[in-house]
Enzyme design. Sequence first.
Site, PDB file in Angstrom:
ATOM      1  N   GLY A  41      25.261 -44.698  -3.037  1.00  0.00           N
ATOM      2  CA  GLY A  41      26.273 -44.874  -3.963  1.00  0.00           C
ATOM      3  C   GLY A  41      27.220 -43.948  -3.484  1.00  0.00           C
ATOM      4  CD  GLN A  46      30.329 -38.809  -2.969  1.00  0.00           C
ATOM      5  OE1 GLN A  46      30.311 -39.747  -3.186  1.00  0.00           O
ATOM      6  NE2 GLN A  46      29.461 -38.051  -2.377  1.00  0.00           N
ATOM      7  CB  CYS A  85      24.907 -35.422  -3.737  1.00  0.00           C
ATOM      8  SG  CYS A  85      26.705 -35.709  -3.654  1.00  0.00           S
ATOM      9  CG  LEU A  86      25.911 -39.547   0.939  1.00  0.00           C
ATOM     10  CD1 LEU A  86      26.724 -40.714   1.160  1.00  0.00           C
ATOM     11  CD2 LEU A  86      24.888 -39.491   2.102  1.00  0.00           C
ATOM     12  CG  HIS A 127      25.086 -39.270  -7.922  1.00  0.00           C
ATOM     13  ND1 HIS A 127      24.368 -37.951  -7.690  1.00  0.00           N
ATOM     14  CD2 HIS A 127      25.954 -39.225  -7.118  1.00  0.00           C
ATOM     15  CE1 HIS A 127      24.497 -37.453  -6.739  1.00  0.00           C
ATOM     16  NE2 HIS A 127      25.585 -38.060  -5.997  1.00  0.00           N
ATOM     17  CD  GLU A 128      27.804 -42.345  -6.252  1.00  0.00           C
ATOM     18  OE1 GLU A 128      28.747 -41.489  -6.076  1.00  0.00           O
ATOM     19  OE2 GLU A 128      26.762 -42.278  -5.539  1.00  0.00           O
ATOM     20  CG  HIS A 131      30.531 -37.753  -7.162  1.00  0.00           C
ATOM     21  ND1 HIS A 131      30.623 -36.597  -6.716  1.00  0.00           N
ATOM     22  CD2 HIS A 131      29.494 -38.416  -6.604  1.00  0.00           C
ATOM     23  CE1 HIS A 131      29.568 -36.322  -5.705  1.00  0.00           C
ATOM     24  NE2 HIS A 131      28.809 -37.414  -5.708  1.00  0.00           N
TER      25      HIS A 131
END
Length: 208
Positions: A41, A46, A85-86, A127-128, A131
């Site tokens: 995701g 991000q 997480c990226l 999660h997204e 963000h």
Amino acid sequence: MRVFPDPILRQRARKVTQFDAKLARLAADMVETMTAHRGVGLAANQVGALLRMCVVQPEDWDEALALVNPEIMRREGLREVEEGCLSLPGYRGMVNRAERIRVRYQDLSGKQLRLKADCMLAQAIEHETDHLNGILYIDHLIAHDRFFRIKVGEDGEVEYLPTGEPDAAELEAAARRMNQHPHLPQFDPTNGRPANPAAGQGRADAAD
Ligand code: ZN
């Protein structure tokens, strides 16, 4: 890729009101970035766009899904999962996530849709959506000692090292490595890597 502690990751993204070609292009770019980094995701902030949009693609899906203005309407159950997480490359932690969620969102044309999700998809959407509200998974850690630095050996062997706060210099170095080697496993939400066996029993990681 914006990496912690970039302040944009702590900002609340704005609601999308224009469903135009520009939005579709941003979604396509996000899918490309997510795929290049082997993420499950990715949220718009991000990649530096403060808009309420995210893309998700569990490993067994052929295509990514873009969720515009996603809102989690309902959460059911609780499970302990491993997450990464990226924007925090090289780290993993244990968090609580819902077993099932219901989400309301719009597609790229603005159409209102609803979705029921569980397992990895539910985790990725939680999660997204976080963000988009400036929240990172490290805010949900079950305990400070349930946060690990990841070391990937030359042979692909994964090591979990106990750690404290993410170290800025190390994160920067990890981000550089990530951008040079997009095929290095980056552990964004449950991307199918084996979980840390020491990280807890009764894990409900959706990664397999
Ligand atoms: Zn993330």
